[in-house]
Design an enzyme around this catalytic site. Structure first.
Site, PDB file in Angstrom:
ATOM      1  N   ALA A 262     -12.614  -2.334   1.212  1.00 23.82           N
ATOM      2  CA  ALA A 262     -12.300  -1.111   1.904  1.00 23.82           C
ATOM      3  C   ALA A 262     -11.446  -0.438   1.065  1.00 23.82           C
ATOM      4  O   ALA A 262     -11.167  -0.687  -0.044  1.00 23.82           O
ATOM      5  CB  ALA A 262     -11.423  -1.743   3.245  1.00 23.82           C
ATOM      6  N   GLU A 264      -8.042   2.428   1.055  1.00 26.74           N
ATOM      7  CA  GLU A 264      -6.612   2.834   1.826  1.00 26.74           C
ATOM      8  C   GLU A 264      -6.560   4.129   1.709  1.00 26.74           C
ATOM      9  O   GLU A 264      -5.437   4.829   1.843  1.00 26.74           O
ATOM     10  CB  GLU A 264      -5.536   2.193   1.130  1.00 26.74           C
ATOM     11  CG  GLU A 264      -5.067   2.708  -0.375  1.00 26.74           C
ATOM     12  CD  GLU A 264      -5.875   1.846  -1.355  1.00 26.74           C
ATOM     13  OE1 GLU A 264      -5.205   1.711  -2.559  1.00 26.74           O
ATOM     14  OE2 GLU A 264      -6.623   1.000  -1.291  1.00 26.74           O
ATOM     15  N   ASN A 265      -7.401   5.172   1.591  1.00 25.01           N
ATOM     16  CA  ASN A 265      -7.302   6.715   1.708  1.00 25.01           C
ATOM     17  C   ASN A 265      -6.179   7.063   2.734  1.00 25.01           C
ATOM     18  O   ASN A 265      -6.394   6.528   3.755  1.00 25.01           O
ATOM     19  CB  ASN A 265      -8.623   7.467   1.968  1.00 25.01           C
ATOM     20  CG  ASN A 265      -9.691   6.647   1.376  1.00 25.01           C
ATOM     21  OD1 ASN A 265      -9.946   7.039   0.069  1.00 25.01           O
ATOM     22  ND2 ASN A 265     -10.544   6.162   1.871  1.00 25.01           N
ATOM     23  N   GLU A 298      -5.156  -2.725   3.761  1.00 29.07           N
ATOM     24  CA  GLU A 298      -5.242  -1.394   3.838  1.00 29.07           C
ATOM     25  C   GLU A 298      -4.351  -0.611   4.486  1.00 29.07           C
ATOM     26  O   GLU A 298      -3.597   0.474   4.055  1.00 29.07           O
ATOM     27  CB  GLU A 298      -6.716  -0.938   4.266  1.00 29.07           C
ATOM     28  CG  GLU A 298      -7.755  -1.543   3.398  1.00 29.07           C
ATOM     29  CD  GLU A 298      -7.826  -1.636   2.070  1.00 29.07           C
ATOM     30  OE1 GLU A 298      -7.220  -0.795   1.359  1.00 29.07           O
ATOM     31  OE2 GLU A 298      -8.372  -2.647   1.240  1.00 29.07           O
TER      32      GLU A 298
END
Length: 898
Positions: A262, A264-265, A298
């Site tokens: 994944a 973490e934007n 995240e």
């Protein structure tokens, strides 16, 4: 990007970027074959030199500065765009094109299942537009997305949605603004046809926030657990660390094609679908647990990684090690939630065991191999190769040691000080330790963390030798700890500096001959307790404990208080005593693992000498004592009765013979199945979970023990076991039980029965990609699988090497987790590995480099295997046009390991 001469980037050469870019406006005209990107940068000079921007796989259309055509004032050279003659301040406009449809590397902007996705960490933003692609350039972003409304009805980006509008040509647009400055690696966009599930909640300050989970149409029923996990993560971070969600909305999107777990934007997390989609029929207990952990991870990055980010990629553990620690603590608390004190403590121990098993299987070998590096590396050729177990898992252990030294309350104060000092900044690991040290020195006058900092700069796993001396006359027991850490990786090359001692918090207890805990009173009248934390900061040190009547049995490195290898000469009797009586549940588990390791390695040596396998009664009785012990919950019992993995066992061998080791481990499992058959059957009967499926820790623990019992009976070919497994497969009401029964049948059952249930399983689940991944994995790791089997599976219509999950489920699993098939003496497994590394390298170098790691420790194997391994590595290294990613791995494997 491919090159024959990789460039080494060194931490010591870091220089600040000579321009501030306060704001970035991006406009996307999205088209799968040809996307137009307009970027508008507000630039201010802070240093010397031209403005140098990064770009890969881009077509430059136009450059303007302050509205004027800048032709003649810029140069494009390979992967850089250099703009000359800028003033102190300037508005730079760049128009470029990229081709998402052709992007098989899945870095930058790409298409998956008809949906646009981005992946920008570590250096993917340069595939979207020209920009200083480095984490210390932090800007506020506004984004406009335009696309065909029918094909791409959802248009998502970071931050808050401020405007939407239909356009006259059948397209539509969405405007997004992120109020917080961020580096470009946290930029994200998603555009496509998606369904979603949402909820609203109030933060502790009273703000209402929107939480959303997006996925493919038809999969929305499988996102409920992901949304609930996100809600739990938001609440936990508020309660544990007083950290509140800072945006009006937080979105998660599931992608079918994704290189990692994944990303973490900021406010728009993009996930591998494997860590979002789950229901009882298609997902196992392990899947549910991983979803909660990864969603927590995240989300926690929103503060530890986004609000405070890395100055440069050498500081990667600043965010990743810290956030892994936070997700471990989150999972432990969720496992313990609602349980009584004893059960909660056991649940936390189970989580600790799982984390240590992962560390030892993945990071300890890495720490002893050619790719060994500190959690803060000093150099790299390709940053994608340093998303490693060392940075993540060992990094988390280094954070955990700081919590141990400061106490949980002190650690929380230190983290608050870290945010007070650095919110909104790009900083270093030293900055984090300095914040923690400011609290440590308050509570420990005259002491500091100067020695502790060596964990960030030195590679390798320290070994701690323990010596116990008892003086019956004075009733004193003296404990001596001595540490050493051999050179590893590049430290073995000429000119490398000598290793210095680490700061090692070492938790210890002492037991008497009956297994009772002894009170620990140190000389000088220190407080009496059953566990002492010894802080070893020099090569060796001694501690004396008073009022010890007889030589005790030591309980060492309780709760795994430091990522070290303990050396102590236990007798088998002492290990058995610890298995039965140690009050520290982790140390009790550890004693069993050490005893099993000793037995399996001895039997492996005997097998290599041609002697028959014999499992002695003392070991069987030790296992029986755990299986039948009162007061142990099922989840803990399942861990305590699981034999060490082949990877963990191999670390104790001078020269690894994986086939012999795997065979002895299987024989040990089978012997336990036969000797304790009645006990295993009783465990199956006692741990049924009737009623609706729940992934809660108690139910999951019962299934874990029941399915371990079934696998052990099957390994022993016990009468009736195969029928029991077939019945469980046919009647299972959840994927955990069905897949466990299938695994036992495939590995230990009759071939005809295994083929029948494999075919049935595929027929049931052929339309669910994540379950098909399980089907491939089961066959890739099966004991009878060969290269020819895997090649046949690669020809299956459901297989695609372009999809990372599918490649990992078959190719990776065979190469990394099938000792019988991969390590055949004819070298066929290694030739297959070379062919797949090269095939993947042409598609996706980041994934190829991870597969390349399978042979990086070739020198550790017996000569009849290491020689063909070396030949396969040489074949890959000599291939023309090899990527930087793979070149770095195979070159270090051949040069440093040798």
């Amino acid at each position: 990007m491919r090159t024959d001469t990789p460039v080494t980037i060194r931490r010591q050469n870091y220089l600040p970027f000579p321009y501030d870019i306060a704001t970035v406006r991006l406009e996307f005209d999205l088209d799968p074959a040809d996307t137009l990107v307009r970027s508008l940068l507000e630039v201010r000079r802070t240093g010397e030199g031209p403005l140098v921007l990064d770009g890969e796989e881009l077509e430059l259309v136009a450059v303007k500065v302050d509205g004027r055509d800048w032709s003649g004032h810029y140069q494009v050279d390979g992967s850089t765009l250099t703009l000359d003659d800028l003033g102190v301040q300037a508005q730079v406009e760049i128009v470029s094109r990229c081709r998402p449809e052709a992007n098989s590397a899945l870095m930058g902007l790409y298409i998956s299942n008809g949906v646009f996705f981005t992946q920008c960490e570590a250096e993917g933003f340069r595939r979207i537009t020209w920009f200083p692609d480095r984490p210390d350039v932090m800007s506020r972003y506004s984004v406009v997305l335009r696309a065909d409304k029918k094909r791409f009805p959802q248009l998502l980006s970071n931050g808050n949605l401020v405007k939407q509008a239909d356009l006259p040509d059948g397209r539509h647009e969405a405007h997004w603004e992120d109020p917080f400055p961020k580096p470009c690696y946290l930029f994200a966009l998603v555009a496509g046809t998606l369904t979603w599930r949402e909820s609203r909640m109030r933060t502790r300050s009273g703000r209402e926030v929107l939480l959303q989970v997006y996925s493919d149409p038809g999969s929305e029923a499988k996102t409920q657990y992901a949304l609930e996990s996100l809600e739990r993560a938001v609440r936990w971070d508020e309660q544990r660390f007083s950290l509140e969600l800072d945006l009006d909305r937080f979105m998660i999107v599931a992608a079918r094609d994704f290189n990692m777990g994944a990303m973490e934007n900021k406010g728009l997390n993009i996930f591998n679908a494997a860590y979002v989609l789950a229901d009882p029929e298609s997902a196992t207990d392990a899947n549910f647990s991983a979803i909660e952990a990864v969603i927590g991870h995240e989300y926690f990055h929103n503060w530890t990684g986004n609000r405070v980010t890395c100055r440069d990629w050498f500081q990667l553990s600043l965010k990743e090690g810290l956030t892994v620690f936070r997700d471990q603590e989150f999972t432990a608390d969720m496992m313990a939630q609602g349980l009584d004190a004893q059960a909660a403590a056991s649940a936390r121990t189970v989580k600790r065991i799982d984390d240590v098993v992962t560390l030892r299987a993945a990071q300890f070998p890495e720490d002893a191999g050619p790719m060994a590096h500190p959690i803060r590396p000093e150099s790299y050729q390709e940053i994608g190769n340093f998303y490693t177990a060392t940075v993540y898992e060992k990094g988390a252990e280094v954070i955990r040691m700081q919590q141990t030294l400061l106490t949980p309350a002190g650690f929380t104060r230190g983290l608050a000080e870290y945010f007070r000092r650095h919110d909104g900044q790009a900083v270093t690991c030293d900055d984090f330790v300095a914040a923690m040290e400011s609290v440590y020195v308050q509570d420990h006058p005259g002491r500091d963390l100067s020695v502790f900092r060596r964990w960030y700069s030195q590679a390798g796993t320290p070994r701690v030798r323990v010596t116990i001396e008892h003086d019956a006359a004075t009733r004193r027991c003296t404990v001596t700890l001595a540490q050493r850490c051999e050179p590893v990786g590049v430290e073995r090359l000429p000119g490398a500096p000598a290793k210095q001692p680490f700061h090692i918090p070492f938790a210890i207890g002492l037991l008497d001959a009956q297994g009772r805990a002894l009170p620990l009173e140190q000389a000088g009248g220190h407080e009496v307790r059953d566990t002492a934390l010894l802080e070893l900061t020099t090569e060796h040190a001694q501690w004396t404990f008073e009022n010890i009547d007889a030589r005790p049995v030591p309980s060492l490195l309780r709760d795994f208080s430091a990522p070290v290898i303990v050396e102590y000469d236990y007798t088998d009797h002492e290990l058995a005593l610890l298995m039965k009586h140690d009050g520290n549940a982790f140390a009790r588990w550890e004693a069993g693992q050490q005893l099993a390791t000793r037995v399996i390695l001895a039997a492996t040596r005997e097998r290599q000498e041609g002697k028959p396998f014999v499992l002695h009664g003392d070991f069987i009785e030790a296992w029986r004592s755990v299986l039948a012990a009162p007061g142990l919950d099922a989840a803990y019992r399942a861990r305590a009765l699981t034999l060490p993995s082949e990877k963990t066992l191999a670390e104790h061998m001078a020269k690894v013979d994986p086939v012999a080791l795997a065979a002895v481990r299987d024989e040990t499992l089978g012997a336990l199945g036969r000797a304790l058959a009645d006990d295993w059957r009783a465990a199956i009967d006692a741990n049924q979970t009737p009623g609706d499926y729940s992934p809660d820790p108690v139910s999951a623990g019962k299934r874990a023990l029941k399915n371990l019992a079934l696998a052990t009976l099957m390994a022993g070919r016990v009468d009736g076991a195969a029928e029991l497994a077939l019945r469980q497969y046919d009647t299972a009401r959840n994927m955990t039980d069905r897949l466990s029964a299938l695994s036992s049948l495939v590995n230990f059952g009759a071939p005809d029965a295994a083929a029948r249930v494999l075919a049935d399983f595929y027929d049931r689940w052929q339309d669910d990609p994540l379950v098909v991944d399980k089907w491939f994995t089961l066959q890739a790791t099966a004991r009878g699988t060969t290269v020819q089997t895997v090649e046949g599976l690669m020809a299956h219509t459901a297989f695609s090497l372009r999809n990372p999950n599918r490649a990992r489920s078959l190719v990776f699993q065979f190469c990394l987790n099938n000792p019988y098939g991969f390590h055949r003496a004819d070298g066929s497994g290694y030739r297959y590995w070379a062919s797949q590394v090269l095939a993947l390298d042409a598609l996706n170098p980041e994934i190829a480099a991870r597969l390349a790691r399978a042979l990086d420790r070739w020198v550790r194997y017996v000569p009849e295997l290491s020689d063909p391994m070396r030949q396969a590595l040489q074949q890959v290294r000599s291939h023309p046009g090899l990527s930087r990613n793979v070149t770095e791995i195979v070159s270090k494997a051949l040069e440093i390991a040798a």
